[in-house]
Design a protein around this motif. Sequence first.
Motif, PDB file in Angstrom:
ATOM      1  N   ASN A   1      -1.698   1.992   9.194  1.00 21.07           N
ATOM      2  CA  ASN A   1      -2.902   1.327   7.724  1.00 21.07           C
ATOM      3  C   ASN A   1      -2.707   0.050   7.688  1.00 21.07           C
ATOM      4  O   ASN A   1      -3.852  -1.374   7.171  1.00 21.07           O
ATOM      5  CB  ASN A   1      -1.633   1.110   6.335  1.00 21.07           C
ATOM      6  CG  ASN A   1      -1.948   2.984   6.078  1.00 21.07           C
ATOM      7  OD1 ASN A   1      -3.060   3.218   6.436  1.00 21.07           O
ATOM      8  ND2 ASN A   1      -0.948   2.539   5.517  1.00 21.07           N
TER       9      ASN A   1
ATOM     10  N   VAL B   1       0.834  -1.105   0.146  1.00 17.22           N
ATOM     11  CA  VAL B   1      -0.063  -0.310  -0.486  1.00 17.22           C
ATOM     12  C   VAL B   1       1.059   1.388  -0.221  1.00 17.22           C
ATOM     13  O   VAL B   1       0.695   1.820  -0.149  1.00 17.22           O
ATOM     14  CB  VAL B   1      -0.853   0.181   1.071  1.00 17.22           C
ATOM     15  CG1 VAL B   1      -1.344   1.192   1.299  1.00 17.22           C
ATOM     16  CG2 VAL B   1      -1.519  -1.227   1.027  1.00 17.22           C
TER      17      VAL B   1
ATOM     18  N   VAL C   1      -7.854   3.089  -1.179  1.00 13.58           N
ATOM     19  CA  VAL C   1      -7.204   1.284  -1.536  1.00 13.58           C
ATOM     20  C   VAL C   1      -8.513   0.230  -0.833  1.00 13.58           C
ATOM     21  O   VAL C   1      -8.340  -0.185  -0.182  1.00 13.58           O
ATOM     22  CB  VAL C   1      -5.770   0.893  -1.067  1.00 13.58           C
ATOM     23  CG1 VAL C   1      -5.979  -0.338  -1.620  1.00 13.58           C
ATOM     24  CG2 VAL C   1      -5.271   1.999  -1.651  1.00 13.58           C
TER      25      VAL C   1
ATOM     26  N   ALA D   1      -5.171   6.003   2.227  1.00 15.77           N
ATOM     27  CA  ALA D   1      -3.861   5.141   2.851  1.00 15.77           C
ATOM     28  C   ALA D   1      -2.351   6.032   2.472  1.00 15.77           C
ATOM     29  O   ALA D   1      -1.794   5.791   3.255  1.00 15.77           O
ATOM     30  CB  ALA D   1      -3.797   4.373   1.489  1.00 15.77           C
TER      31      ALA D   1
ATOM     32  N   ILE E   1      -8.748  -3.285  -0.714  1.00 14.58           N
ATOM     33  CA  ILE E   1      -8.849  -4.564  -0.490  1.00 14.58           C
ATOM     34  C   ILE E   1      -9.031  -5.997  -0.766  1.00 14.58           C
ATOM     35  O   ILE E   1     -10.765  -5.770  -0.116  1.00 14.58           O
ATOM     36  CB  ILE E   1      -8.029  -4.683   1.194  1.00 14.58           C
ATOM     37  CG1 ILE E   1      -7.253  -3.435   1.504  1.00 14.58           C
ATOM     38  CG2 ILE E   1      -7.219  -6.195   1.367  1.00 14.58           C
ATOM     39  CD1 ILE E   1      -5.702  -3.656   0.656  1.00 14.58           C
TER      40      ILE E   1
END
Length: 429
Positions: free
Chosen positions: A320, A262, A294, A312, A296
């Motif tokens: 994070n 990330v 982001v 992020a 996931i």
Amino acid sequence: MGTHVIKMPDIGEGIAQVELVEWFVKVGDMVSEDQVVADVMTDKATVEIPSPVSGKVLALGGQPGEVMAVGSELIRIEVEGSGNQRETAEARPVEAAAAPAPAPAPAPVAAVAAVASAPAMNAPASTYAAPDIVPRQAHERPLASPAVRKRALDAGIELRFVHGSGPAGRILHEDLDAFMSQPQRASASGSPGYARRSDSEQIPVIGLRRKIAQRMQDAKRRVAHFSYVEEIDVTALEDLRQHLNKQWGDSRGKLTLLPFLVRAIVVALRDFPQINATYDDEAQVITRHGAVHVGIATQGDNGLMVPVLRHAEAGTLWSNAGEITRLAHAARTNKASREELSGSTITLTSLGALGGIASTPVVNTPEVAIVGVNRMVERPMVINGQIVVRKMMNLSSSFDHRVVDGMDAARFIQAVRGLLEQPACLFVE
């Protein structure tokens, strides 16, 4: 006695219709106030519908998989008193996260946190007194989650012989434990092994599986996909990760590779803003985002979900990492809220140890890029004329060629590669 009509509630955000995913009651059942009677699904989130009254179920307003309009009749319940047959009364929707105890939903519908199982099922299997087996008909499909079905198949157990103690007779893991603890009961289902089978199973595509199918089909139809695979030496990164975990793992939490990935994506996107973007192909508008949200990609028992790590760019490795863990758990236990499942600007997907050598991930529209992580392996590499063992990993990434040029995609992944191979650069401003 009167009749109380529960109508499909207005879940908000302009939603005009929802999909009926699952019933937890049937006609003739007695329900109590606040008991969950059905699951419905919006474009992403699954919502439980509780009953505001106690009484007897007279009629159900639809079948699982049916799309119902907000305000349409969901269920009729016979109640004490005059009821509300002439009134407009709606159930109070409760997000799946509010349920007291999670349990997987029956295949193939989207799972949400289910009503807690009966108190008797909390006893250990060794003390559980299994009820007399009343076999279902051979064609009757008992209610059970995908995990329970797989476990029963592996054990050679026919679920029609297993008593279900969950809502609407759903078979739980505890029921399998109890069944298998009774040898004379387990033998009733026939012996496992390599006996010939002629059975088949038809699974309606509804709930979460329908949403996944629709999104994947839409993405492949509308997006001009192209993929780019790059090999990365992550030996130094792994050394750093293990050192940080040894130094601060107990106090700050263990780090996986994901927060480093990330971080690398966040830093690389500073030079490639066209990749942290969404594309409205109907309006023909590209929106470049300053914030890096982001997605996931997370695999649950019932399908793929994409909870979103927001901002992020502002998080540390540990903040994070903690948020990724929280979001993944929420998604796998079907407690992620609608807000946690929307708004991503770029997606990161990983199959972990099952990551294979390369893959071609599908862009999560309306985003224009998805970064895929393949498994890490030790391989001999030639460095300065010497054969050495290095830890290698491939990144398999896909892009929307309508927005992202091939050279920009390659340069972006090369930037990510450089940051991961020289991990100190991740923290140099």
